[in-house]
Design a protein around this motif. Sequence first.
Motif, PDB file in Angstrom:
ATOM      1  N   ARG A 334     -51.936  34.859 -15.310  1.00 41.23           N
ATOM      2  CA  ARG A 334     -51.455  35.964 -16.125  1.00 41.23           C
ATOM      3  C   ARG A 334     -50.028  36.334 -15.711  1.00 41.23           C
ATOM      4  NH1 ARG A 334     -55.604  40.793 -16.417  1.00 41.23           N
ATOM      5  NH2 ARG A 334     -54.227  41.259 -18.190  1.00 41.23           N
ATOM      6  N   ARG A 335     -49.262  36.755 -16.675  1.00 35.19           N
ATOM      7  CA  ARG A 335     -47.884  37.144 -16.387  1.00 35.19           C
ATOM      8  C   ARG A 335     -47.857  38.463 -15.632  1.00 35.19           C
ATOM      9  NH1 ARG A 335     -44.389  36.990 -21.757  1.00 35.19           N
ATOM     10  NH2 ARG A 335     -46.189  38.157 -22.545  1.00 35.19           N
ATOM     11  N   ARG A 336     -47.042  38.512 -14.583  1.00 36.83           N
ATOM     12  CA  ARG A 336     -46.909  39.728 -13.791  1.00 36.83           C
ATOM     13  C   ARG A 336     -46.003  40.740 -14.474  1.00 36.83           C
ATOM     14  NH1 ARG A 336     -46.060  37.181  -7.675  1.00 36.83           N
ATOM     15  NH2 ARG A 336     -48.091  36.130  -7.542  1.00 36.83           N
ATOM     16  N   LYS A 337     -45.036  40.254 -15.233  1.00 37.41           N
ATOM     17  CA  LYS A 337     -44.109  41.131 -15.928  1.00 37.41           C
ATOM     18  C   LYS A 337     -44.022  40.692 -17.381  1.00 37.41           C
ATOM     19  CE  LYS A 337     -41.239  41.840 -11.803  1.00 37.41           C
ATOM     20  NZ  LYS A 337     -39.865  41.717 -11.254  1.00 37.41           N
ATOM     21  N   ALA A 338     -43.766  41.658 -18.244  1.00 38.11           N
ATOM     22  CA  ALA A 338     -43.645  41.343 -19.668  1.00 38.11           C
ATOM     23  C   ALA A 338     -42.407  40.517 -19.960  1.00 38.11           C
ATOM     24  CB  ALA A 338     -43.621  42.629 -20.485  1.00 38.11           C
ATOM     25  N   THR A 339     -41.421  40.565 -19.063  1.00 35.38           N
ATOM     26  CA  THR A 339     -40.187  39.818 -19.276  1.00 35.38           C
ATOM     27  C   THR A 339     -40.302  38.351 -18.875  1.00 35.38           C
ATOM     28  OG1 THR A 339     -39.412  40.525 -17.086  1.00 35.38           O
ATOM     29  CG2 THR A 339     -38.782  41.880 -18.982  1.00 35.38           C
ATOM     30  N   GLU A 340     -41.363  37.968 -18.201  1.00 39.59           N
ATOM     31  CA  GLU A 340     -41.542  36.580 -17.798  1.00 39.59           C
ATOM     32  C   GLU A 340     -41.775  35.702 -19.020  1.00 39.59           C
ATOM     33  OE1 GLU A 340     -44.653  36.275 -14.995  1.00 39.59           O
ATOM     34  OE2 GLU A 340     -43.581  37.306 -13.391  1.00 39.59           O
ATOM     35  N   ARG A 398     -48.016  30.052  -7.170  1.00 37.90           N
ATOM     36  CA  ARG A 398     -48.923  31.047  -7.742  1.00 37.90           C
ATOM     37  C   ARG A 398     -50.241  30.445  -8.231  1.00 37.90           C
ATOM     38  NH1 ARG A 398     -45.898  34.491 -12.165  1.00 37.90           N
ATOM     39  NH2 ARG A 398     -48.093  35.012 -12.508  1.00 37.90           N
TER      40      ARG A 398
END
Length: 448
Positions: A334-340, A398
């Motif tokens: 899952r993405r840690r930040k929406a900007t990834e 990760r």
Amino acid sequence: MSLLNRSPDASAASPETTHEIHFRRPSRSARAAEDIRSAHGGRRLAVGIAMAACVLVLAHLAHAIGLIGVYPPGAGPAWAWIALAVVAAGTLVATRGLTRVADWTYALVLVALVVPVWLDLASTAGLLHLGVTPTAAPAAAVLLMPVVALRETRTPVAAAALVALAITVAALLQVRSAGSWTVVGLAVAASALVPVVLAAVAVRGFRRLVGRELDLTLVQSTVATPRSAVGMRASEELAELDFDAESLLDDVGSGRLAIPLPADAAAHAGELAARLRVRLIEGRTDTWLRHAVTESAYLSRRVTVDDDQGLAGLLAPEQREGLLLALWLIAGQRRRKATEPPLEVRVRCHDALPALSPGSGDGRARIADGDPGRAGDDAGSGDGVAIDLDVSGVSARRIDATAWDALDNVGVHEIVPSPEGFRIGLECRIDPTVRGQASPSAVNPRGA
């Protein structure tokens, strides 16, 4: 999930457990993947949340009993608690033995909860300076906790938020007279919302976990299929073609269509033949890997397969299972930040060298720049298939360590980092006799 074949039991599925994919899953597997409220531990979760809600309601009731001596003469929360008891008892009687609560019943319960909330706020209005706070109103919101486990989570949370908002407004209107007691009123408002939010978070996590595991279980059936197996999507298409062809032949055999065929019937027959020929030709390279990715609600969004020769079908069952599990763990990040950037995995299968390149002396993977990764025993020499996994949007560090253990069962692998992500190069040893038994080059399109 408009493209999925949904059963009546799964019509109220929440967006946490469903994903829009270009695949029409049969109703039996769709029902198994979506019905996680009354099965797969969902009922036990609902019972546990209901018990926690009962404890909180009893705590609010004990608080109300403790405030009896503080209420002015003629005032009290008795009528609010009586109304709440009637609503709770009526709900239990109306929904007893039901596996799914109807929408109209659900809406009626939410409307009925307005009565005890209004009675409680009316009976405590202007009494906050005496330490009198609402008790039945937060208890009414807490009763929505079991609903979170049985239906979608947004509506119960929104209803609890409205109750908390009403209690907050009532407390803020008395801020001049109440003074420091306003903080107590705001704490009571929080006690109406926080338990429902925590229950919603727990239920959503549970549904996400169970949904992923069920989806993996459903697509694992492709591991044991033959090299050029037909998946669920192709099976449905072939069934439709078979029915249309039988109907056309039955019309010809019964005399309803004369020979030679009319122009429209001849065009329809040619279309059926072309579709069947294309389906049979594609089926020679439409391997288990393509079916697993297409039929998975999770892999289909992030994984693409480039295997024109159908080489993934040469892998042994244990190699297939390891590759599928590795893809599952990689694509499940899952993405840690929406900007990834979004995570994408491209799987490319091609022929390896006649003799597989040996790994290091102990058979482990060749690792660049200290990235984690391990490989299985040295493949040695023999016929093989090379598989490249181009991963973007996530770094190799990760990835769960289980993914590398799963790749040990596939073959020797090498990890090469890149600015966008990393690449995994797999060299898989296969049984040379398997390639000769079903070679895609042996397919004759004209005779298909």
